[in-house]
Every structure is written in C-alpha cells, then in structure tokens.
Design an enzyme around this catalytic site. Structure first.
Site, PDB file in Angstrom:
ATOM      1  N   SER A  29       0.858  -1.192   0.000  1.00 57.98           N
ATOM      2  CA  SER A  29       0.000   0.000   0.000  1.00 57.98           C
ATOM      3  C   SER A  29       0.887   1.233   0.000  1.00 57.98           C
ATOM      4  CB  SER A  29      -0.890   0.010   1.237  1.00 57.98           C
ATOM      5  OG  SER A  29      -1.341   1.330   1.463  1.00 57.98           O
ATOM      6  N   HIS A  77      -1.007  -1.250  -4.517  1.00 61.80           N
ATOM      7  CA  HIS A  77      -2.279  -0.951  -3.848  1.00 61.80           C
ATOM      8  C   HIS A  77      -2.377   0.550  -3.554  1.00 61.80           C
ATOM      9  CE1 HIS A  77      -5.783  -2.124  -1.368  1.00 61.80           C
ATOM     10  NE2 HIS A  77      -5.371  -1.206  -0.507  1.00 61.80           N
ATOM     11  N   ASP A  80      -4.641   3.537  -1.964  1.00 63.91           N
ATOM     12  CA  ASP A  80      -5.727   3.817  -1.023  1.00 63.91           C
ATOM     13  C   ASP A  80      -6.300   5.205  -1.258  1.00 63.91           C
ATOM     14  OD1 ASP A  80      -5.939   1.457   0.653  1.00 63.91           O
ATOM     15  OD2 ASP A  80      -3.879   1.914   1.254  1.00 63.91           O
ATOM     16  N   MET A 112      -9.044   7.924  -0.210  1.00 61.20           N
ATOM     17  CA  MET A 112      -9.911   8.288   0.929  1.00 61.20           C
ATOM     18  C   MET A 112     -10.442   9.699   0.748  1.00 61.20           C
ATOM     19  SD  MET A 112      -7.663   6.808   4.082  1.00 61.20           S
ATOM     20  CE  MET A 112      -6.756   5.253   3.945  1.00 61.20           C
ATOM     21  N   HIS A 150      -8.191   0.949  -4.216  1.00 58.75           N
ATOM     22  CA  HIS A 150      -9.126   0.686  -3.113  1.00 58.75           C
ATOM     23  C   HIS A 150      -9.838   1.993  -2.774  1.00 58.75           C
ATOM     24  CE1 HIS A 150      -9.383  -0.437   1.494  1.00 58.75           C
ATOM     25  NE2 HIS A 150     -10.574  -0.387   0.918  1.00 58.75           N
ATOM     26  N   MET A 176     -12.142   4.208  -0.747  1.00 53.93           N
ATOM     27  CA  MET A 176     -12.822   4.390   0.544  1.00 53.93           C
ATOM     28  C   MET A 176     -13.521   5.733   0.468  1.00 53.93           C
ATOM     29  SD  MET A 176      -9.695   2.870   2.805  1.00 53.93           S
ATOM     30  CE  MET A 176      -8.581   3.031   1.419  1.00 53.93           C
ATOM     31  N   MET A 217     -11.242  -6.127   5.192  1.00 57.17           N
ATOM     32  CA  MET A 217     -10.483  -5.148   5.974  1.00 57.17           C
ATOM     33  C   MET A 217     -10.210  -5.730   7.355  1.00 57.17           C
ATOM     34  SD  MET A 217      -9.821  -2.580   4.081  1.00 57.17           S
ATOM     35  CE  MET A 217      -8.962  -1.697   5.402  1.00 57.17           C
ATOM     36  N   ASP A 243      -6.401  -6.594   4.141  1.00 53.30           N
ATOM     37  CA  ASP A 243      -5.767  -5.271   4.204  1.00 53.30           C
ATOM     38  C   ASP A 243      -5.854  -4.723   5.621  1.00 53.30           C
ATOM     39  OD1 ASP A 243      -4.922  -2.651   3.750  1.00 53.30           O
ATOM     40  OD2 ASP A 243      -6.523  -2.169   2.326  1.00 53.30           O
TER      41      ASP A 243
HETATM   42  C1  DX5 Z   1      -6.263   1.373   5.499  1.00 52.11           C
HETATM   43  C2  DX5 Z   1      -5.742   1.069   4.113  1.00 52.11           C
HETATM   44  C3  DX5 Z   1      -4.605   0.124   4.114  1.00 52.11           C
HETATM   45  C4  DX5 Z   1      -3.414   0.573   4.906  1.00 52.11           C
HETATM   46  C5  DX5 Z   1      -2.668  -0.628   5.351  1.00 52.11           C
HETATM   47  O1  DX5 Z   1      -7.423   2.100   5.411  1.00 52.11           O
HETATM   48  O2  DX5 Z   1      -6.749   0.528   3.299  1.00 52.11           O
HETATM   49  O3  DX5 Z   1      -4.244  -0.244   2.798  1.00 52.11           O
HETATM   50  O4  DX5 Z   1      -2.564   1.425   4.186  1.00 52.11           O
HETATM   51  O5  DX5 Z   1      -1.609  -0.211   6.152  1.00 52.11           O
HETATM   52  P1  DX5 Z   1      -0.850  -1.211   7.130  1.00 52.11           P
HETATM   53  O6  DX5 Z   1      -0.338  -2.336   6.305  1.00 52.11           O
HETATM   54  O7  DX5 Z   1       0.235  -0.339   7.687  1.00 52.11           O
HETATM   55  O8  DX5 Z   1      -1.842  -1.653   8.172  1.00 52.11           O
HETATM   56 ZN    ZN Z   2      -6.298  -0.433   1.240  1.00 45.23          ZN
END
Ligand code: DX5
Ligand code: ZN
Length: 219
Positions: free
Chosen positions: A10, A35, A37, A39, A68, A70, A139, A177
């Site tokens: 990620s 990956h 993320d 948000m 991904h 969110m 998750m 994840d």
């Molecule tokens: C959280 C993200 C993850 C996050 C994982 O909302 O979707 O992808 O970056 O981070 P680690 O591996 O540090 O838990």
């Molecule tokens: Zn993620």
C-alpha cells in the site's frame, strides 16, 4: 482455489514527496500489485489521493494498479480512475445501497471489480455478488489509516469467504488489508487469503529493505 501468496504494497506508507520513485522501488522489489488507497474524508476520517495522482504514477510501473476506494458515493468517480490507469477498482459494500450496480459499472468501464468489507460487516452482505466479482477485500483494520493493529476476528471471515469462493468454483482474489506483517501474514494465508496488502510492513526501513520485506511477507 487459493493461489500462491501475492503481495500488494500500500503506497499509503510510502514517502509522498517522492511517490513515483517509491512505486518504482516496490516494483523492482517484487511487488505483485500496487495498492492505492483512496480516501475522501467522509466515508473514512482521512483524505489521501485522487485520480490525478494515479495518472501521474501510471508510467512508473507496469504492475497491476489495485485501487481501493474508501469514498462515498463511488459511482461518479469510477471513470476517472479507469482513465487514470486503474486495473482493478474495489468499492466498499458500506459505501451505498447499490453495490451490484457499482460492480456492474466498474466492469462496464473495462476493469476488474472488487468489493470490500469493513471489520464489522458480515460476509453474508456479499452473498449475491460472488458471480460478479474479481476480488474480495476483507479489511482487518478500520479503514482510514496505515499502521493499525490487525483485528483477529477477521480470520473467521476470511475462512468463510474462502469456503464460499471454492464451493462456487470461482476465480476471485481473496485480499486482506490492515495490520499485515510477518506475524499475521501466515495466519491470513492459512485462513484462505491469497493477496496481502501491506503498508508499513513493506515500507519499513526504506528502499534498501523493500525486497527483503516483501519476501518475508510472502513466506
Ligand atoms: C487502510 C488502508 C490500508 C493501509 C494498510 O485504510 O486501506 O491499505 O494502508 O496499512 P498497514 O499495512 O500499515 O496496516
Ligand atoms: Zn487499502
């Protein structure tokens, strides 16, 4: 059927001041998927990156861009992420009332489709989506931030979803994840996950460690 373990670093844990370089470094270090993320400060309490950043990163790696989302709503942004170069788009089942329509829209836009479940969401919520899916993301932390601790109840969810995928005989990546590290990676793999997202566990120690970190997670 569970596939050999693949690792999706990620980039949330990368150095945001040099994201292109970081993507090249994890690509060279053996990442299977990249990956991303996304948000929105609304569905989750954090704001990260949008389609323009994905577009800027695209030339830095030929690996699969696993985006991904969110965010809520999801629908209005699918096309922008496809145009930016996403290969897989994963939406949250909790992000709106029409997950089936969202999955159809992702596929109609020409990319693979995933659905993600928050830790408190039961696997039964996706029971009528399996046939449409390329990826299921469990998750194992509450989405929003990297570096949180693994929620072990999600192992049961992974087991249940693995059983369902295999009994239907479908080719779906089972991704996990959040809080994946060298201790929890073997646990999620034995629960049925075959695609592991790892932020802090990949990026710790800086670029000279990425290959070693990824190898250690792959087991
Ligand atoms: C959280 C993200 C993850 C996050 C994982 O909302 O979707 O992808 O970056 O981070 P680690 O591996 O540090 O838990
Ligand atoms: Zn993620």
């Amino acid at each position: 059927m569970q596939k050999p373990t693949r690792i999706a670093p990620s980039i949330l844990s990368a150095d945001f001041a040099k994201l292109g370089e970081e993507v090249r470094a994890i690509d060279d270090a053996g990442a299977d998927y990249i990956h991303v993320d996304v948000m929105d400060g609304h569905f989750v309490p954090n704001i990260t990156i949008g389609p323009d950043v994905v577009k800027a990163l695209r030339p830095h790696s030929k690996k699969i861009f696993d985006v991904h989302l969110m965010i809520t709503p999801t629908g209005p942004y699918i096309e922008a992420f496809v145009d930016a170069g996403a290969d897989i788009i994963t939406a949250h089942i909790e992000s709106g009332p029409h997950a089936h329509r969202t999955i159809q829209a992702i596929k109609a836009a020409g990319v693979k489709a995933g659905i993600s479940l928050n830790p408190s969401t039961p696997e039964s919520t996706i029971d009528y989506l399996y046939e449409e899916l390329d990826l299921i993301l469990v998750m194992s932390v509450n989405p929003g931030f990297g570096g949180q601790s693994f929620i072990s109840s999600q192992l049961r969810k992974l087991e249940a979803i693995r059983k369902r995928i295999d009994s239907l005989g479908l080719d779906i990546d089972l991704q996990v994840d959040g809080g994946v590290n060298t201790v929890t990676a073997p646990q999620v793999v034995s629960a049925g996950a075959d695609l592991l997202v790892a932020g802090s566990a990949t990026f710790k120690g800086g670029p000279s460690k990425y290959a070693e970190n990824i190898m250690a997670l792959r087991g």
